[in-house]
Design an enzyme around this catalytic site. Sequence first.
Site, short mmCIF file in Angstrom:
data_model
loop_
_atom_site.label_atom_id
_atom_site.label_comp_id
_atom_site.label_asym_id
_atom_site.label_seq_id
_atom_site.Cartn_x
_atom_site.Cartn_y
_atom_site.Cartn_z
N ASP A 147 -0.64 -4.60 -3.69
CA ASP A 147 -1.98 -4.03 -3.67
C ASP A 147 -2.02 -2.51 -3.61
O ASP A 147 -2.77 -1.93 -2.81
CB ASP A 147 -2.81 -4.62 -2.52
CG ASP A 147 -4.29 -4.73 -2.90
OD1 ASP A 147 -4.57 -5.08 -4.06
OD2 ASP A 147 -5.15 -4.45 -2.05
N SER A 192 0.83 -1.20 0.00
CA SER A 192 0.00 0.00 0.00
C SER A 192 0.87 1.25 0.00
O SER A 192 1.66 1.46 -0.91
CB SER A 192 -0.96 -0.05 1.19
OG SER A 192 -1.98 0.90 1.07
N HIS A 232 -7.11 -6.22 1.68
CA HIS A 232 -6.07 -5.29 1.24
C HIS A 232 -4.71 -5.66 1.82
O HIS A 232 -3.68 -5.50 1.15
CB HIS A 232 -6.47 -3.87 1.65
CG HIS A 232 -5.46 -2.83 1.29
ND1 HIS A 232 -4.94 -2.70 0.02
CD2 HIS A 232 -4.88 -1.85 2.04
CE1 HIS A 232 -4.08 -1.69 -0.01
NE2 HIS A 232 -4.03 -1.17 1.22
#
Length: 315
Positions: free
Chosen positions: A132, A107, A301
Site C-alpha cells: 500500500d 508504506s 492502509h
Amino acid sequence: MEDVEVEDETSKDISSFIQIYRSGSEGPVLLLLHGGGHSALSWAVFSAVIFNRISCRVVAMDLRGHGDTKVKNCDDLSAETMAKDIGKVVEALYGENPPPIMMIGHSMGGAIAVHTAAANHVPSLLGLCVIDVVEGTAMDALNSMQNFLRSRPKTFKSVENAIEWSVKSGQIRNIESARVSMIGQVKKCEDPLDSPAISKSIVEGIIEEEEEEEEERESNNKRKKDDDLEVKKECLYTWRIELANTEKYWDGWFRGLSSLFLSCSVPKLLLLAGVDRLDKDLTIGQMQGKFQMQVLPQCGHTVHEDAPEKVSDGA
C-alpha cells in the site's frame, strides 16, 4: 527481541543498536519493514499467521527513530540512511553469506525496501513485496499529511485508550493486531505537564472544557487547580515519534519510487488496499507484466494488520 549492533558511519567509536524481533530457524528470511510511526510489532499477527503457511524465518526491525532502536542520529530518516541500516543489520546477522531474503515493507517501510533493493544493500534478495505505497498517491497525500497528524490525539490516558482510539479511528481495523502494534507506537510521557496535549490548564481528551459563567469563575479556577494536580498523577502516553518533524524526508522517500520499483530485478509484488492507488507508471508496468499485483478490498492502509491471513496468502 534483541539489539543488533551496527557501526556508526560518523564515528567508529560510537555504536548504534537496532532493535529486531526474529523467529524461525530454517527456510528463507522474511525481512519486515514497518510504516512511519509504527514499529516491528506491527508485524506480530502477520508473523504468527505466516508460520502456519510456510517454513521460513522472520526478522522484523524497528527502523531508526522508531520503536526501541537507539542510533546516534535518530532524526536522520533519509531513505539513503535507512536503506544502509537495513544492509548493516543483514550483514550483522548473517555475515558475508546471507540466506535468501524476501523484503516486505509497508508504506514508508515499503518505500525504504525499494531503496534498499535498488542500492543492492541485500545481495541475497530473492523478492520484494511492497504494501500500500504508490508514488503518485503518496506524493498527492503529502500536502494533507500535516493536517492528518494534527488531527490525531496528542496523548492517551493509557495504552488501552490508545488501542481503543486506533480501532475506532480506523487506523488499525483488527483489534488483535492493535493490542500489540500500539505498544510500539506510544510511550509514557516523561513529564505529564510537559506532554504535547496539555494546555496550561487541562489535558485534551481527559478533562472536558466547560463554558463558565462570570459568577462561577472563582470556583472553576479552584477546580482547575485540582485537575492539574490529578494530571500530575496521571501516567499519560504520547507518540514515540513526532512524525510531523520528519516532513523534510517525505519527498525523498516517495519521489521516483515507481520507476525505482520497476527497475528492481527481483520478482516483485504490490499489495494495495484499493486499485485507485495505482499511478500511471505502475499501471503501464503492471500491464507489461513487470510485477504482480493484488488488491485487498475492505482493508485500511495497514493492510497486513487488518487482513494478515490474506497478506500471508498473497506473499
